[in-house]
Design a protein around this motif. Sequence first.
Motif, PDB file in Angstrom:
ATOM      1  N   UNK A  32     -33.505  16.715  37.611  1.00  0.00           N
ATOM      2  CA  UNK A  32     -34.178  17.111  38.853  1.00  0.00           C
ATOM      3  C   UNK A  32     -34.945  18.406  38.652  1.00  0.00           C
ATOM      4  N   UNK A  33     -34.331  19.380  37.998  1.00  0.00           N
ATOM      5  CA  UNK A  33     -35.003  20.652  37.752  1.00  0.00           C
ATOM      6  C   UNK A  33     -36.218  20.470  36.852  1.00  0.00           C
ATOM      7  N   UNK A  34     -36.087  19.668  35.810  1.00  0.00           N
ATOM      8  CA  UNK A  34     -37.165  19.532  34.829  1.00  0.00           C
ATOM      9  C   UNK A  34     -38.378  18.804  35.380  1.00  0.00           C
ATOM     10  N   UNK A  35     -38.194  18.063  36.458  1.00  0.00           N
ATOM     11  CA  UNK A  35     -39.309  17.301  37.027  1.00  0.00           C
ATOM     12  C   UNK A  35     -40.193  18.141  37.946  1.00  0.00           C
ATOM     13  N   UNK A  36     -39.689  19.290  38.378  1.00  0.00           N
ATOM     14  CA  UNK A  36     -40.411  20.068  39.382  1.00  0.00           C
ATOM     15  C   UNK A  36     -41.289  21.152  38.803  1.00  0.00           C
ATOM     16  N   UNK A  37     -42.054  21.794  39.692  1.00  0.00           N
ATOM     17  CA  UNK A  37     -42.927  22.911  39.331  1.00  0.00           C
ATOM     18  C   UNK A  37     -42.673  24.139  40.207  1.00  0.00           C
ATOM     19  N   UNK A  38     -42.256  23.897  41.436  1.00  0.00           N
ATOM     20  CA  UNK A  38     -42.085  25.002  42.389  1.00  0.00           C
ATOM     21  C   UNK A  38     -40.649  25.004  42.910  1.00  0.00           C
ATOM     22  N   UNK A  39     -40.044  26.168  42.921  1.00  0.00           N
ATOM     23  CA  UNK A  39     -38.729  26.336  43.533  1.00  0.00           C
ATOM     24  C   UNK A  39     -38.863  27.289  44.710  1.00  0.00           C
ATOM     25  N   UNK A 135     -45.143  27.932  31.297  1.00  0.00           N
ATOM     26  CA  UNK A 135     -46.372  27.156  31.081  1.00  0.00           C
ATOM     27  C   UNK A 135     -46.021  25.720  30.712  1.00  0.00           C
ATOM     28  N   UNK A 136     -45.004  25.549  29.870  1.00  0.00           N
ATOM     29  CA  UNK A 136     -44.591  24.211  29.446  1.00  0.00           C
ATOM     30  C   UNK A 136     -44.046  23.393  30.610  1.00  0.00           C
ATOM     31  N   UNK A 137     -43.436  24.065  31.599  1.00  0.00           N
ATOM     32  CA  UNK A 137     -42.906  23.354  32.751  1.00  0.00           C
ATOM     33  C   UNK A 137     -44.026  22.642  33.500  1.00  0.00           C
ATOM     34  N   UNK A 138     -45.207  23.260  33.524  1.00  0.00           N
ATOM     35  CA  UNK A 138     -46.350  22.654  34.201  1.00  0.00           C
ATOM     36  C   UNK A 138     -46.913  21.494  33.383  1.00  0.00           C
ATOM     37  N   UNK A 139     -47.170  21.742  32.105  1.00  0.00           N
ATOM     38  CA  UNK A 139     -47.727  20.714  31.212  1.00  0.00           C
ATOM     39  C   UNK A 139     -47.137  20.916  29.824  1.00  0.00           C
ATOM     40  N   UNK A 140     -46.376  19.968  29.365  1.00  0.00           N
ATOM     41  CA  UNK A 140     -45.778  20.062  28.037  1.00  0.00           C
ATOM     42  C   UNK A 140     -46.872  20.105  26.974  1.00  0.00           C
TER      43      UNK A 140
END
Length: 220
Positions: A32-39, A135-140
């Motif tokens: 769930x965490x890895x799929x998101x961008x904003x917390x 940065x990787x969280x947005x686009x690997x």
Amino acid sequence: MTRPARYEPSERTTPTRARHRAAYDRAVVHAILDEGWVCHLGYIRDGAPVVLPTIYARVGERLYLHGSTGSRPLRETAESGTGLPVCVTVTHVDGLVLARSAFHHSVNYRSVVVHGTARSVLGEEERAAALDALVEQAVAGRSRDTRPPNAKELAATSVISVDLREVSAKIRTGGPNDEPEDLDLPHWSGVVPVATTRGVPRPVADLSPSVAVPAYLATG
């Protein structure tokens, strides 16, 4: 040392309602965490609650949150010798649940709640790794395809970390919980799926035609 497959429930991570929807499996929480961008980062300021949206990234059992050095929570975290008590949440909406009655309308979702202490990331090596992870969280693959931050940019950027210790997920799936006496009502009932998708990349107007769309942005 091998970590347990589940986070240990606590009083704060045990729901008071719909406990059957709670999940503590590390794999579920991480997905769930890895799929998101904003917390959303919640904390107490001057005796009142404050909730701020920000970008984040997970690296192992730690969340990194990004912000400006001038932002209040990051400044308070840096100034505190013990860190700042926080609550971090991430939510994905998967469907709109439409029931025959207004009362039973709902949302299918996946969420994670993290309780912990936010601390400023001051070590250069960890800070650089955290910024790359954001940065990787947005686009690997993107962090290797950009100019690294310079000294001025680093001075204007803060990163805080929150360890994943007191954590829970909560998930709702399925259709509406219509009451038996409502089943014959002439109102549509069901689920409207909701999904976040990436569109076709749009180059900035001043981009040289010689710069191709990178493979990591391929939309299939």
